[in-house]
Design an enzyme around this catalytic site. Structure first.
Site, PDB file in Angstrom:
ATOM      1  N   SER A  32       0.812  -1.227   0.000  1.00  0.00           N
ATOM      2  CA  SER A  32       0.000   0.000   0.000  1.00  0.00           C
ATOM      3  C   SER A  32       0.847   1.280   0.000  1.00  0.00           C
ATOM      4  O   SER A  32       1.526   1.555  -0.969  1.00  0.00           O
ATOM      5  CB  SER A  32      -0.974  -0.041   1.173  1.00  0.00           C
ATOM      6  N   ASP A  74      -3.036   6.322  -3.338  1.00  0.00           N
ATOM      7  CA  ASP A  74      -1.888   5.724  -2.651  1.00  0.00           C
ATOM      8  C   ASP A  74      -1.317   4.620  -3.555  1.00  0.00           C
ATOM      9  O   ASP A  74      -1.795   4.426  -4.675  1.00  0.00           O
ATOM     10  CB  ASP A  74      -2.289   5.202  -1.255  1.00  0.00           C
ATOM     11  N   ASP A  80      -1.394   1.364  -3.895  1.00  0.00           N
ATOM     12  CA  ASP A  80      -2.200   0.284  -4.477  1.00  0.00           C
ATOM     13  C   ASP A  80      -3.599   0.764  -4.865  1.00  0.00           C
ATOM     14  O   ASP A  80      -4.464  -0.045  -5.229  1.00  0.00           O
ATOM     15  CB  ASP A  80      -2.281  -0.927  -3.541  1.00  0.00           C
ATOM     16  N   ASP A 129      -6.312   1.852  -3.443  1.00  0.00           N
ATOM     17  CA  ASP A 129      -7.602   1.609  -2.785  1.00  0.00           C
ATOM     18  C   ASP A 129      -8.076   2.882  -2.094  1.00  0.00           C
ATOM     19  O   ASP A 129      -9.219   2.990  -1.689  1.00  0.00           O
ATOM     20  CB  ASP A 129      -7.549   0.425  -1.802  1.00  0.00           C
TER      21      ASP A 129
HETATM   22 MG    MG Z   1      -3.715   1.244   0.091  1.00  0.00          MG
END
Ligand code: MG
Length: 453
Positions: A97, A239, A241, A243
């Site tokens: 992340s 961010d 990744d 999400d």
């Molecule tokens: Mg994330």
């Protein structure tokens, strides 16, 4: 009991230190034994992505699984793929992340696309500990590359927003992909919504040369500067990744996650004429203020997106999310979804106009955040002490201890994974927020000092 491997966001570590190919292989076997059948796998743009993904894939195949490699895509895109393919029994996302580039992580996805339940993670940890034996040679699994998961994900997002209104608004956005997993999906989404994008860090580079992948105000300085020098309507940042999504107003003001959560909650409730919104106890009261005003209801949970998602399913909530920019739209799926968040915010400004004006109209709250070092073995006695001290006050112990004041609250909460104690204080003015934060910091320090030898 098996050793705990999974933290709040999967298994994480520094590559070739504690996050090694050996760990990936052995954990891949445990995950393969747990899921069985066909398992999807994907990664973000980190340099070590291929190595960890290959190790986990080898483990999955050793247990007889058919591996579907979706390539480099956002976490919510593999979650959507797993959810919408009935023959897929689970998923594995290789990501750390927003952590620095030397980190990587392994996160499991349940067959319905949600983050795996803690009790299921415990089963995987047990199998990891046992180091389960491999299948005979004739039952070893295969690996196929699957193209198009990112495109299907973007198409689904476009279909779930008022794309005609967004297209007609001719919006301009400055988009920062943080050199991460949104590098392909985020520009594609904007082009499909007829939003002209000025892109920053939209090349996939896992060293994160643009800026660290946590979308904080400091890390987004160039995005903020770019907005001030263009006629853009909004700034959008993901961010690593993708999400999570954070926003910048057309004037260059960084919007805290609480505020975008409040706007999106208000939109959801207004559209449905009511409904339940789920958010952790740490979220600003401004969310409840706008939701109640719009005719909705707020349900509070412990901190952590899997808990929020679970509660949303159980209560049939219409929207939910955390104050860090991780928002959950149940029409799409029960997990934090960066592209849905971006698309819904574009729908919001296409309909309402200036984002800055909407932000300025939100109820004003000020938060004072502090963190102290706190040894794990002191957590319980410290919490007992704080509860006794506040026995006469109105409190909420959904997660830690929230002390409710007529004009704000203080949340006292030990971290579950780190040796940290957090103090959040929210009030209608900075002085009160700081005063209360400092007061409880003093109490916590005195308690911890009194037990030092
Ligand atoms: Mg994330």
């Amino acid at each position: 009991m098996a050793k705990r491997l999974f933290g709040t966001n999967g298994v994480r570590g520094v590559v070739n230190d504690d996050m090694t190919s050996e760990l990936g292989l052995r954990l891949g076997k445990a995950i393969g034994e747990f899921f069985g059948g066909t398992v999807a796998i994907a990664s973000d743009t980190r340099v070590s992505g291929d190595m960890i993904k290959s190790a986990v894939s080898a483990g999955l195949m050793a247990m007889g699984c058919r591996v579907l490699d979706l390539g480099v895509i956002p976490t919510p895109a593999i979650q959507y793929f797993v959810k919408t393919h009935n023959h897929v029994s689970g998923g594995v996302m290789i990501t750390a992340s927003h952590n620095p580039p030397e980190f990587n992580g392994i996160k499991c996805i349940a067959p319905d696309g949600t983050e795996l339940h803690r009790s299921d993670e415990e089963q995987i940890e047990k199998k990891y500990e046992e180091d389960v034996p491999c299948k005979p040679w004739s039952e070893v699994g295969t690996r196929d590359e699957v193209l198009g998961a990112a495109d299907s994900y973007v198409d689904a997002v476009v279909s779930l927003v008022d794309s005609e209104t967004i297209r007609a608004a001719n919006l301009v956005a400055v988009l920062d992909c943080a050199n991460g997993a949104a590098y392909y999906t985020a520009p594609l989404l904007l082009s499909k919504l007829n939003v002209r994008a000025i892109t920053l860090n939209a090349n996939p580079q896992g060293e994160f040369p643009g800026h660290p992948s946590e979308p904080t105000e400091d890390n987004l300085a160039i995005l903020i500067e770019t907005i001030k020098h263009t006629k853009a309507d909004i700034g959008i940042a993901h961010d690593g990744d993708a999400d999570r999504t954070v926003f910048i107003t057309e004037k260059g003001e960084f919007i805290s996650g609480d505020k975008s959560l409040a706007l999106m909650a208000e939109m959801a409730v207004s559209k449905k004429g009511g409904g339940k919104i789920v958010t952790p106890v740490s979220s600003s009261s401004m969310v409840e203020d706008v939701v109640v005003k719009a005719g909705g209801e707020v349900i509070y949970t412990a901190v952590g997106s899997p808990v929020v998602a679970r509660k949303m399913i159980d209560t049939d909530a219409i929207f939910g999310g955390e104050e860090n920019g991780g928002l959950i739209f149940p029409d799409m799926q029960y997990c934090r979804d960066g592209a849905m968040t971006a698309a819904k915010m574009l729908e919001y400004i296409a309909d309402k106009g200036s984002l800055q004006e909407r932000i300025d109209a939100l109820p004003a709250y000020f938060t004072d955040k502090r963190k102290l070092e706190c040894p794990a073995e002191m957590r319980e006695s410290l919490m007992e002490h704080l509860k006794k001290l506040n026995a006469a006050r109105t409190t909420d112990s959904t997660d830690g201890l929230k002390i409710i004041y007529p004009d704000g609250w203080v949340l006292l909460r030990p971290s579950g994974t780190e040796q940290i104690f957090r103090i959040y204080s929210e009030a209608k003015d900075t002085e009160t927020a700081e005063k209360r934060g400092a007061y409880y910091e003093g109490i916590v320090k005195d308690f911890l000092n009194s037990y030092k030898i």
